[in-house]
Design a protein around this motif. Structure first.
Motif: not given
Length: 522
Positions: A408, A445, A503, A512-515
């Motif tokens: 992630e 990343i 997003k 992806r949905d990020l923190y």
């Protein structure tokens, strides 16, 4: 055979005198000038005789060598006979043209060596340029064909240029300026004695071109043998290191050696010291393929040098060892994974790799790029490696790697500090001025191993004031919207800004949905 230094000097003087007399004719100088052409022509005839005798000696040497060793001399002998036939043909044709011009000048009983009407300006034009029977075009074609045939057989570049120049049918710079071709500028309105001298010069140049070719043919068959007094056996392997399953190959040869003299060896323009006994050593500071060339030279029985050129390539490889931790044999799906695929003892350009299953594999310089299929996460990426060893393609190994999804990514704010150094902010306290100086947020990343950027699609900011009031605002893609910027301007010290609903899409195409991020304004 090539002319000596003295002969070359004499030839240059003849050519210079010829040009001087042409210039003087243009000024209508007295008939004594025309007699000067006779002297030049006589000197050229003497040079022709000397060159012809030298060429005959080379023909005789080649013929003698052919009689003693036909297999060794066959090619040079046949080529020499072809050169002789071509040279005799064009030489005789030039002699025929000289005689025809002399007859047009002095009549049927004319003597080309004792021309009477030396200043006749019509004879050469009638023979060479006349619309009916003019020989100029034929002569040009024959000269061009002969020149190209001789130049093709001369390996030395400087000698090729000399032969191409002396037998050129290109008009001079002055002739081009006057819009005249080679035929017109050489024969139109020229005194008969000047044209005869010019044709004699062409005959001499033809003989010299013949000599240059013969000289190289003679060298190729080693007319002068080298004396040897010792025979030694040598083993020359294709490689001192072979792989299992690959045959060891070596040439077993017997070499003739003369222990009374050391050959002169020059490599890349630098002479190898005699105490090295032919051993060539060179440093290997960088990997890659390298080439060296040079020559080795010995004296024959007559004291003349016999030279042989050589050229060789070798490959320098990096010292290598294969370390493969079991739990790290992974590839990430949907992205480019850089791989180094090497076979010890084999150059990188001779290593080939293909995918058995799992995705694609393509070369990238000295490395390889693997892209596993996202639909095969959890399965194996299988690579087959082969290499060219001693000219034969050999299967080397098969490697299996696990396909994993990308980790992630994390969101961050990128800014530049007061010293101009780039900084990354993920959470904590930040000055409002710095926050307003950024355009938006980014994602990647970056765990110290992977460094893969992601595209931020959208995010939401929520400011929480001292009373607990929450004000949400939406972004404009990866950038702060105008409402978010205004929101941040109104924030006071200690206010918390929460960036959530982030997003992002990675190189694998997955959204992806990020923190979320929590930012406290300083």
């Amino acid at each position: 055979m090539a002319l000596s230094k003295g002969q070359l000097t004499r030839q240059k003087m003849i050519n210079l005198m010829y040009l001087v007399f042409i210039a003087m004719l243009a000024l209508n100088v007295s008939t004594e000038v025309l007699d000067g052409f006779v002297m030049i022509n006589d000197n050229i005839q003497e040079s022709i005789v000397v060159t012809d005798e030298r060429n005959k000696q080379i023909y005789a040497d080649i013929a003698a060598s052919y009689e003693t060793n036909r297999d060794k001399t066959q090619d040079s002998y046949n080529r020499a006979q072809s050169v002789k036939a071509k040279t005799d043909s064009i030489f005789d044709y030039l002699q025929y043209l000289k005689l025809e011009i002399a007859k047009k000048t002095d009549g049927a009983d004319a003597d080309i060596n004792n021309l009477k009407s030396k200043d006749n300006l019509d004879a050469s034009s009638e023979v060479m340029i006349s619309p009916v029977g003019g020989q100029g075009k034929k002569l040009k074609k024959i000269l061009d064909t002969y020149r190209e045939a001789m130049v093709a057989q001369i390996p030395d570049e400087s000698k090729r240029k000399i032969v191409s120049s002396t037998l050129s049918t290109e008009p001079s710079a002055r002739a081009k300026k006057d819009h005249k071709d080679w035929i017109t500028s050489s024969f139109d309105g020229m005194p008969s004695i000047a044209v005869l001298t010019f044709l004699s010069e062409l005959q001499m140049n033809v003989k010299q071109a013949e000599g240059e070719v013969l000289n190289d043919l003679a060298k190729n068959i080693d007319l002068k043998d080298i004396r040897v007094n010792e025979l030694s056996a040598f083993v020359v392997p294709q490689s001192n290191m072979v792989m299992k399953g690959v045959p060891y190959k070596a040439n077993i040869i017997m070499a003739a050696v003369d222990t009374t003299q050391r050959p002169r060896i020059v490599i890349n323009g630098k002479e190898l010291p005699s105490e090295k006994n032919g051993l060539y050593e060179v440093g290997t500071g960088a990997s890659g393929t390298y080439k060296f060339d040079g020559f080795i030279e010995l004296m024959d029985r007559s004291g003349l040098p016999v030279r042989r050129n050589f050229s060789q390539e070798y490959t320098v490889m990096e010292p290598m060892a294969t370390v493969a931790p079991f739990w790290m044999d992974v590839l990430y799906a949907g992205v480019q994974n850089m791989l180094t695929i090497a076979v010890p003892g084999v150059a990188s350009q001779d290593v080939q790799a293909t995918v058995v299953s799992g995705g694609t594999l393509t070369p990238s310089g000295k490395d390889w790029v693997a892209v596993p299929s996202p639909s095969l996460i959890g399965q194996k990426f299988i690579i087959s490696v082969s290499a060219k060893v001693n000219g034969t393609q050999q299967f080397i190994a098969r490697k299996e790697l696990r396909i994993r999804p990308l980790p992630e990514p994390l969101a961050f704010i990128s800014y530049t500090d007061q010293n101009g150094a780039p900084k990354v902010f993920r959470k904590g306290v930040i000055a409002r001025s710095i926050l307003l100086g950024t355009q938006g947020i980014k994602a990647s990343i970056d765990d110290g191993i992977l460094n893969i950027p992601f595209q931020v699609l959208s995010f939401r900011t929520m400011s929480v004031d001292a009373m607990g009031n929450v004000t949400p605002e939406m972004s404009s893609g990866a950038n702060f919207s105008s409402r978010q910027i205004e929101q941040m301007r109104r924030m006071t010290r200690g206010t918390i800004l929460i960036i959530s609903g982030i997003k992002a899409k990675g190189p694998d195409g997955i959204e992806r949905d990020l923190y979320p991020m929590e930012v406290r304004i300083n």
